[in-house]
Design a protein around this motif. Structure first.
Motif, PDB file in Angstrom:
ATOM      1  N   LEU A 183       0.809  -1.216   0.000  1.00  0.00           N
ATOM      2  CA  LEU A 183       0.000   0.000   0.000  1.00  0.00           C
ATOM      3  C   LEU A 183       0.844   1.268   0.000  1.00  0.00           C
ATOM      4  O   LEU A 183       0.441   2.282  -0.576  1.00  0.00           O
ATOM      5  N   HIS A 184       2.017   1.224   0.638  1.00  0.00           N
ATOM      6  CA  HIS A 184       2.775   2.454   0.857  1.00  0.00           C
ATOM      7  C   HIS A 184       4.070   2.538   0.058  1.00  0.00           C
ATOM      8  O   HIS A 184       4.854   3.459   0.277  1.00  0.00           O
ATOM      9  N   THR A 185       4.296   1.614  -0.863  1.00  0.00           N
ATOM     10  CA  THR A 185       5.483   1.702  -1.711  1.00  0.00           C
ATOM     11  C   THR A 185       5.376   2.805  -2.761  1.00  0.00           C
ATOM     12  O   THR A 185       6.346   3.512  -3.011  1.00  0.00           O
ATOM     13  N   PRO A 186       4.224   3.017  -3.411  1.00  0.00           N
ATOM     14  CA  PRO A 186       4.139   4.094  -4.417  1.00  0.00           C
ATOM     15  C   PRO A 186       4.482   5.456  -3.813  1.00  0.00           C
ATOM     16  O   PRO A 186       4.180   5.734  -2.643  1.00  0.00           O
ATOM     17  N   GLY A 187       5.121   6.309  -4.622  1.00  0.00           N
ATOM     18  CA  GLY A 187       5.548   7.623  -4.147  1.00  0.00           C
ATOM     19  C   GLY A 187       4.400   8.541  -3.808  1.00  0.00           C
ATOM     20  O   GLY A 187       3.248   8.332  -4.226  1.00  0.00           O
ATOM     21  N   GLU A 219       5.952   5.724 -11.434  1.00  0.00           N
ATOM     22  CA  GLU A 219       6.642   4.478 -11.068  1.00  0.00           C
ATOM     23  C   GLU A 219       8.085   4.699 -10.652  1.00  0.00           C
ATOM     24  O   GLU A 219       8.664   3.887  -9.928  1.00  0.00           O
ATOM     25  N   PHE A 220       8.683   5.795 -11.098  1.00  0.00           N
ATOM     26  CA  PHE A 220      10.099   6.027 -10.813  1.00  0.00           C
ATOM     27  C   PHE A 220      10.343   6.464  -9.364  1.00  0.00           C
ATOM     28  O   PHE A 220      11.482   6.505  -8.904  1.00  0.00           O
ATOM     29  N   VAL A 221       9.276   6.801  -8.628  1.00  0.00           N
ATOM     30  CA  VAL A 221       9.419   7.174  -7.217  1.00  0.00           C
ATOM     31  C   VAL A 221       8.863   6.037  -6.361  1.00  0.00           C
ATOM     32  O   VAL A 221       7.690   5.688  -6.465  1.00  0.00           O
ATOM     33  N   ARG A 222       9.711   5.454  -5.508  1.00  0.00           N
ATOM     34  CA  ARG A 222       9.267   4.325  -4.684  1.00  0.00           C
ATOM     35  C   ARG A 222       9.777   4.482  -3.255  1.00  0.00           C
ATOM     36  O   ARG A 222      10.870   4.993  -3.013  1.00  0.00           O
ATOM     37  N   LEU A 225      14.744   6.739  -6.557  1.00  0.00           N
ATOM     38  CA  LEU A 225      14.347   7.418  -7.789  1.00  0.00           C
ATOM     39  C   LEU A 225      14.979   6.673  -8.955  1.00  0.00           C
ATOM     40  O   LEU A 225      16.204   6.496  -9.000  1.00  0.00           O
ATOM     41  N   PHE A 226      14.138   6.213  -9.881  1.00  0.00           N
ATOM     42  CA  PHE A 226      14.598   5.442 -11.045  1.00  0.00           C
ATOM     43  C   PHE A 226      15.455   4.255 -10.604  1.00  0.00           C
ATOM     44  O   PHE A 226      16.464   3.909 -11.234  1.00  0.00           O
ATOM     45  N   GLY A 227      15.069   3.645  -9.504  1.00  0.00           N
ATOM     46  CA  GLY A 227      15.750   2.454  -9.019  1.00  0.00           C
ATOM     47  C   GLY A 227      16.985   2.721  -8.196  1.00  0.00           C
ATOM     48  O   GLY A 227      17.615   1.772  -7.697  1.00  0.00           O
ATOM     49  N   CYS A 228      17.369   3.997  -8.019  1.00  0.00           N
ATOM     50  CA  CYS A 228      18.568   4.332  -7.247  1.00  0.00           C
ATOM     51  C   CYS A 228      18.170   4.863  -5.869  1.00  0.00           C
ATOM     52  O   CYS A 228      17.383   5.821  -5.780  1.00  0.00           O
ATOM     53  N   ARG A 229      18.709   4.265  -4.842  1.00  0.00           N
ATOM     54  CA  ARG A 229      18.415   4.713  -3.486  1.00  0.00           C
ATOM     55  C   ARG A 229      19.116   6.037  -3.204  1.00  0.00           C
ATOM     56  O   ARG A 229      20.253   6.261  -3.634  1.00  0.00           O
ATOM     57  N   LEU A 230      18.408   6.932  -2.459  1.00  0.00           N
ATOM     58  CA  LEU A 230      18.972   8.229  -2.080  1.00  0.00           C
ATOM     59  C   LEU A 230      19.267   8.209  -0.577  1.00  0.00           C
ATOM     60  O   LEU A 230      18.391   8.492   0.236  1.00  0.00           O
ATOM     61  N   PRO A 231      20.502   7.855  -0.191  1.00  0.00           N
ATOM     62  CA  PRO A 231      20.819   7.680   1.239  1.00  0.00           C
ATOM     63  C   PRO A 231      20.562   8.933   2.073  1.00  0.00           C
ATOM     64  O   PRO A 231      20.242   8.835   3.255  1.00  0.00           O
TER      65      PRO A 231
END
Length: 440
Positions: free
Chosen positions: A261-265, A281-284, A312-318
């Motif tokens: 439920l909470h994965t979509p941006g 979809e690119f925001v998760r 974002l686009f599959g890249c984690r933003l630490p």
């Protein structure tokens, strides 16, 4: 309001400028035209500055009505009609008792000034809340036992008593006893209204409910950063949810729903028909969660530990990783502590207060470091509201299943139900309703 006034000035002067007859416009009119343009520009500037001030400095107040969120209005129906139909048609299931024993929020402290009176409807009861001239808040049953007037409607504070607006009987906030009847020399010893045990902590007024009338069995812990002013108020949200109270905190142990439920941006919104849109979809969001009850002497508490990350686009933003510890104290109060590497630390108080058996008032009150710009905690509060409203759409339309079909990965849900059962007693009130009705 400042926003509307500035906008009205800008639009009004712009309209005057547009209505000037072009054929009669001479060189000497340019001075007047320039003044008009300057006035319009000033109006727009004021509007921008007011909005910027609200964004940067003023608290966020997001207050939803019962039909605002969680219902689908189709075929020309209003939201209110859709909400009423959903409530009437929904199966509620085999419910636990509707009012668990514990502490419940009544209102925020800043909503009750010295000598002020407020009406509150909580736990199916009409209450009067007032602050005496000594600064202490009191909560009593609202109806005067004399002839039934509502003390919260026209009643006034005299010292530390509430005066009935009908005949002037005065009731002490400390114990509910009648202190004075203006036209009688004697006050009957049994003349009193029910006093609700209450406390004021973390800038909130709370009451204690126990079905057997027992005094408070634990206290709501004071948060030191709020008490000493390190963390300041940055806003609150309010939602009304049509479900059983237990279903809301149970989300903390329902770890599997977070990944679905909470994965979509956040830009995906709150309408579950569209949250999985490919546009965003690119925001998760990614969630790692653990839930456990606390041992004695804090067995009335539990903890949910959350590690949240954004991709974002599959890249984690630490840099956007967020750590949250949510400590629940009894059935109605949760403290969510935020800890961010560079955006600072703060606290969100999540409070669930039963209004009626299947109507809950849920508030999120945000306190954050004073030296962090207000826009940061307001963004977190808004983001929490979006994620929360996705849950609201589920709660408003679901049925409670007393014996759910669970898999081994749902073990925490079963443990949470065992933990939550401690807040029910043999005499806890049950929902009474008719299964077969003709309600037009």
């Amino acid at each position: 309001m400042p926003n509307n006034a500035a906008l009205a000035v800008g639009l009004g002067l712009g309209a005057v400028l547009l209505t000037l007859p072009s054929g009669d416009f001479h060189l000497e009119d340019w001075g007047f035209a320039k003044r008009l343009v300057l006035c319009v520009a000033a109006g727009v500037t004021v509007l921008v500055l007011v909005r910027l001030h609200r964004l940067l400095f003023q608290p966020l107040e997001l207050l939803r009505t019962p039909e605002d969120v969680g219902y689908i209005a189709e075929d020309g129906r209003t939201k209110a009609r859709a909400a009423n139909e959903a409530r009437r048609r929904r199966k509620v299931g085999e419910l636990p008792p509707v009012y668990p024993n514990g502490w419940y929020r009544v209102l925020d402290s800043h909503m009750l000034g010295r000598g002020e009176v407020r009406s509150a409807y909580i736990l199916g009861q009409q209450l009067v809340v007032f602050r005496g001239h000594d600064g202490k808040a009191h909560v009593l049953d609202a109806y005067c036992p004399h002839l039934g007037a509502n003390l919260a409607v026209g009643g006034r504070v005299l010292g530390n008593c509430i005066e009935c607006p009908f005949h002037g009987w005065q009731y002490r906030g400390s114990d509910g006893k009648c202190e004075k009847i203006p036209y009688s020399d004697k006050v009957p010893e049994f003349a009193q209204v029910r006093r609700w045990p209450s406390c004021e902590v973390n800038q909130q007024v709370l009451i204690w409910f126990h079905c057997d009338g027992l005094e408070p069995q634990w206290s709501v812990p004071e948060q030191p950063e709020v008490a000493n002013g390190q963390w300041v108020y940055r806003g609150r949200t309010e939602h009304f949810i049509n479900c059983h109270i237990q279903e809301i905190p149970e989300n903390g142990a329902d770890i599997a729903h977070l990944g679905h439920l909470h994965t979509p941006g956040l830009p995906s919104g709150v309408d579950l028909r569209y949250t999985n849109s490919k546009t965003w979809e690119f925001v998760r969001h990614d969630w790692k969660v653990e839930w456990d009850p606390e041992p004695e002497p804090n067995s009335h508490c539990s903890q949910m530990r959350v590690n949240h990350s954004l991709t974002l686009f599959g890249c984690r933003l630490p840099l956007l990783d967020l750590r949250v510890v949510a400590r629940q104290v009894g059935p109605g109060v949760v403290f969510l502590r935020f800890d961010h590497s560079f955006l600072g630390r703060g606290l969100m108080m999540h409070c669930v207060t039963p209004v009626e058996p299947l109507l809950q008032c849920v508030t999120h009150t945000m306190f954050y470091q004073r030296n962090i710009p207000a826009v940061v905690p307001k963004f977190i509060l808004k983001g929490e509201s979006i994620q929360f409203e996705r849950d609201v759409m589920i709660w408003n339309n679901k049925m409670y299943i007393s014996k759910p079909l669970l898999v081994k990965e749902d073990a925490a849900v079963r443990r949470h139900r065992r933990w939550f059962s401690q807040f029910y007693s043999q005499n806890s009130p049950q929902l009474e309703y008719r299964r077969d009705t003709l309600d037009f």
